[in-house]
Write a protein that holds these residues in place. Structure first.
Motif, PDB file in Angstrom:
ATOM      1  N   PRO A 149       0.815  -1.219   0.000  1.00  0.00           N
ATOM      2  CA  PRO A 149       0.000   0.000   0.000  1.00  0.00           C
ATOM      3  C   PRO A 149       0.851   1.271   0.000  1.00  0.00           C
ATOM      4  CG  PRO A 149      -0.866  -1.574   1.583  1.00  0.00           C
ATOM      5  CD  PRO A 149       0.455  -2.119   1.100  1.00  0.00           C
ATOM      6  N   GLY A 150       0.451   2.213  -0.842  1.00  0.00           N
ATOM      7  CA  GLY A 150       1.120   3.503  -0.915  1.00  0.00           C
ATOM      8  C   GLY A 150       2.422   3.499  -1.694  1.00  0.00           C
ATOM      9  N   THR A 151       2.742   2.370  -2.334  1.00  0.00           N
ATOM     10  CA  THR A 151       3.978   2.280  -3.121  1.00  0.00           C
ATOM     11  C   THR A 151       3.668   1.635  -4.476  1.00  0.00           C
ATOM     12  OG1 THR A 151       4.693   0.031  -2.551  1.00  0.00           O
ATOM     13  CG2 THR A 151       5.195   1.773  -0.955  1.00  0.00           C
ATOM     14  N   PRO A 152       4.591   1.733  -5.416  1.00  0.00           N
ATOM     15  CA  PRO A 152       4.415   1.009  -6.682  1.00  0.00           C
ATOM     16  C   PRO A 152       4.967  -0.417  -6.624  1.00  0.00           C
ATOM     17  CG  PRO A 152       6.313   2.442  -6.830  1.00  0.00           C
ATOM     18  CD  PRO A 152       5.702   2.682  -5.466  1.00  0.00           C
ATOM     19  N   THR A 153       5.415  -0.854  -5.444  1.00  0.00           N
ATOM     20  CA  THR A 153       6.115  -2.131  -5.290  1.00  0.00           C
ATOM     21  C   THR A 153       5.154  -3.300  -5.139  1.00  0.00           C
ATOM     22  OG1 THR A 153       7.934  -0.960  -4.216  1.00  0.00           O
ATOM     23  CG2 THR A 153       7.856  -3.344  -3.936  1.00  0.00           C
ATOM     24  N   THR A 154       5.381  -4.340  -5.923  1.00  0.00           N
ATOM     25  CA  THR A 154       4.648  -5.600  -5.825  1.00  0.00           C
ATOM     26  C   THR A 154       5.604  -6.654  -5.276  1.00  0.00           C
ATOM     27  OG1 THR A 154       3.200  -5.072  -7.681  1.00  0.00           O
ATOM     28  CG2 THR A 154       3.435  -7.400  -7.129  1.00  0.00           C
ATOM     29  N   ILE A 155       5.139  -7.411  -4.272  1.00  0.00           N
ATOM     30  CA  ILE A 155       5.944  -8.500  -3.729  1.00  0.00           C
ATOM     31  C   ILE A 155       5.130  -9.786  -3.700  1.00  0.00           C
ATOM     32  CG2 ILE A 155       7.408  -6.974  -2.337  1.00  0.00           C
ATOM     33  CD1 ILE A 155       5.818  -7.913   0.158  1.00  0.00           C
ATOM     34  N   ALA A 156       5.830 -10.900  -3.611  1.00  0.00           N
ATOM     35  CA  ALA A 156       5.228 -12.222  -3.444  1.00  0.00           C
ATOM     36  C   ALA A 156       6.243 -13.046  -2.657  1.00  0.00           C
ATOM     37  CB  ALA A 156       4.950 -12.868  -4.797  1.00  0.00           C
ATOM     38  N   GLN A 157       5.796 -14.163  -2.087  1.00  0.00           N
ATOM     39  CA  GLN A 157       6.710 -15.051  -1.364  1.00  0.00           C
ATOM     40  C   GLN A 157       6.388 -16.498  -1.695  1.00  0.00           C
ATOM     41  OE1 GLN A 157       5.983 -13.708   2.669  1.00  0.00           O
ATOM     42  NE2 GLN A 157       7.772 -12.372   2.619  1.00  0.00           N
ATOM     43  N   PHE A 158       7.439 -17.325  -1.654  1.00  0.00           N
ATOM     44  CA  PHE A 158       7.274 -18.757  -1.906  1.00  0.00           C
ATOM     45  C   PHE A 158       8.247 -19.536  -1.031  1.00  0.00           C
ATOM     46  CE2 PHE A 158      10.750 -17.482  -4.652  1.00  0.00           C
ATOM     47  CZ  PHE A 158      11.627 -18.560  -4.637  1.00  0.00           C
ATOM     48  N   THR A 159       7.987 -20.826  -0.909  1.00  0.00           N
ATOM     49  CA  THR A 159       8.970 -21.714  -0.299  1.00  0.00           C
ATOM     50  C   THR A 159       9.532 -22.608  -1.387  1.00  0.00           C
ATOM     51  OG1 THR A 159       7.235 -23.281   0.361  1.00  0.00           O
ATOM     52  CG2 THR A 159       8.011 -21.726   2.049  1.00  0.00           C
ATOM     53  N   ASP A 160      10.824 -22.855  -1.302  1.00  0.00           N
ATOM     54  CA  ASP A 160      11.458 -23.771  -2.247  1.00  0.00           C
ATOM     55  C   ASP A 160      11.165 -25.206  -1.803  1.00  0.00           C
ATOM     56  OD1 ASP A 160      13.279 -24.414  -0.182  1.00  0.00           O
ATOM     57  OD2 ASP A 160      14.889 -23.200  -1.036  1.00  0.00           O
ATOM     58  N   PRO A 161      11.574 -26.216  -2.567  1.00  0.00           N
ATOM     59  CA  PRO A 161      11.270 -27.596  -2.184  1.00  0.00           C
ATOM     60  C   PRO A 161      11.818 -28.003  -0.817  1.00  0.00           C
ATOM     61  CG  PRO A 161      11.829 -27.527  -4.495  1.00  0.00           C
ATOM     62  CD  PRO A 161      12.127 -26.151  -3.928  1.00  0.00           C
ATOM     63  N   ALA A 162      12.812 -27.281  -0.286  1.00  0.00           N
ATOM     64  CA  ALA A 162      13.357 -27.596   1.039  1.00  0.00           C
ATOM     65  C   ALA A 162      12.661 -26.814   2.148  1.00  0.00           C
ATOM     66  CB  ALA A 162      14.853 -27.296   1.065  1.00  0.00           C
ATOM     67  N   GLY A 163      11.696 -25.951   1.783  1.00  0.00           N
ATOM     68  CA  GLY A 163      10.947 -25.203   2.779  1.00  0.00           C
ATOM     69  C   GLY A 163      11.492 -23.820   3.104  1.00  0.00           C
ATOM     70  N   ASN A 164      12.532 -23.375   2.407  1.00  0.00           N
ATOM     71  CA  ASN A 164      13.084 -22.040   2.630  1.00  0.00           C
ATOM     72  C   ASN A 164      12.185 -20.985   1.999  1.00  0.00           C
ATOM     73  OD1 ASN A 164      15.689 -22.897   3.797  1.00  0.00           O
ATOM     74  ND2 ASN A 164      15.954 -23.811   1.776  1.00  0.00           N
ATOM     75  N   MET A 165      11.874 -19.924   2.758  1.00  0.00           N
ATOM     76  CA  MET A 165      11.005 -18.873   2.222  1.00  0.00           C
ATOM     77  C   MET A 165      11.850 -17.806   1.511  1.00  0.00           C
ATOM     78  SD  MET A 165       7.821 -16.777   3.764  1.00  0.00           S
ATOM     79  CE  MET A 165       8.700 -15.617   4.771  1.00  0.00           C
ATOM     80  N   ILE A 166      11.436 -17.475   0.299  1.00  0.00           N
ATOM     81  CA  ILE A 166      12.119 -16.504  -0.539  1.00  0.00           C
ATOM     82  C   ILE A 166      11.067 -15.516  -1.046  1.00  0.00           C
ATOM     83  CG2 ILE A 166      13.607 -16.192  -2.574  1.00  0.00           C
ATOM     84  CD1 ILE A 166      14.787 -18.128  -0.437  1.00  0.00           C
ATOM     85  N   GLY A 167      11.479 -14.288  -1.294  1.00  0.00           N
ATOM     86  CA  GLY A 167      10.559 -13.272  -1.806  1.00  0.00           C
ATOM     87  C   GLY A 167      10.832 -12.951  -3.262  1.00  0.00           C
ATOM     88  N   LEU A 168       9.800 -12.449  -3.912  1.00  0.00           N
ATOM     89  CA  LEU A 168       9.909 -11.929  -5.271  1.00  0.00           C
ATOM     90  C   LEU A 168       9.453 -10.481  -5.259  1.00  0.00           C
ATOM     91  CD1 LEU A 168       8.128 -14.819  -7.246  1.00  0.00           C
ATOM     92  CD2 LEU A 168      10.597 -14.486  -6.966  1.00  0.00           C
ATOM     93  N   THR A 169      10.011  -9.672  -6.114  1.00  0.00           N
ATOM     94  CA  THR A 169       9.541  -8.313  -6.318  1.00  0.00           C
ATOM     95  C   THR A 169       9.537  -8.046  -7.812  1.00  0.00           C
ATOM     96  OG1 THR A 169       9.789  -5.996  -5.682  1.00  0.00           O
ATOM     97  CG2 THR A 169      11.807  -7.236  -6.007  1.00  0.00           C
ATOM     98  N   LYS A 170       8.589  -7.245  -8.250  1.00  0.00           N
ATOM     99  CA  LYS A 170       8.439  -6.964  -9.672  1.00  0.00           C
ATOM    100  C   LYS A 170       9.429  -5.905 -10.116  1.00  0.00           C
ATOM    101  CE  LYS A 170       4.972  -5.801 -13.096  1.00  0.00           C
ATOM    102  NZ  LYS A 170       3.564  -5.476 -13.319  1.00  0.00           N
ATOM    103  N   SER A 171      10.087  -6.169 -11.248  1.00  0.00           N
ATOM    104  CA  SER A 171      11.045  -5.200 -11.775  1.00  0.00           C
ATOM    105  C   SER A 171      10.342  -4.095 -12.528  1.00  0.00           C
ATOM    106  CB  SER A 171      12.049  -5.906 -12.697  1.00  0.00           C
ATOM    107  OG  SER A 171      11.386  -6.589 -13.734  1.00  0.00           O
TER     108      SER A 171
END
Length: 117
Positions: A95-117
């Motif tokens: 909210p209030g920014t142009p930034t889009t984020i998402a998160q996922f876990t890899d097959p080992a369960g580690n959480m990683i984030g994504l952001t739109k370029s």
């Protein structure tokens, strides 16, 4: 590198205590002067910047992760799921920014984030 790491994040129920800790240990400039007290980390131009924030649910222990910049988070999540990863948070605009984020876990369960370029 087509999809670079662009941000790191430390999330904790004790985020306010972590701001001075990381500032003192590593000399990071941390500005938490915003409505959610999310500490924006400015490391002075070396490496990547990041953030230190609190948890939304006090039963959540927190996490440490990094964010990868991609062109299309939704398509990237589809590829991740096809390769055994799982979506934790679908693409969402901060909210209030142009930034889009998402998160996922890899097959080992580690959480990683994504952001739109």
């Amino acid at each position: 590198m087509p999809d670079p790491v662009v941000h790191f994040e430390i999330v904790s129920p004790d985020a306010e205590k972590l701001h001075p800790f990381y500032s003192e240990v590593f000399g990071w400039k941390i500005d938490a002067n915003n409505p959610v007290n999310y500490g924006i980390v400015d490391n002075g131009g070396e490496g990547i910047n990041g953030g230190i924030g609190g948890v939304m649910d006090h039963d959540y222990a927190g996490h440490v992760t990094f964010y990868i910049q991609v062109t299309d988070p939704e398509e990237t999540l589809k590829k991740i799921e096809s390769l055994g990863g799982k979506t934790v948070m679908p693409p969402s605009q901060i909210p209030g920014t142009p930034t889009t984020i998402a998160q996922f876990t890899d097959p080992a369960g580690n959480m990683i984030g994504l952001t739109k370029s």
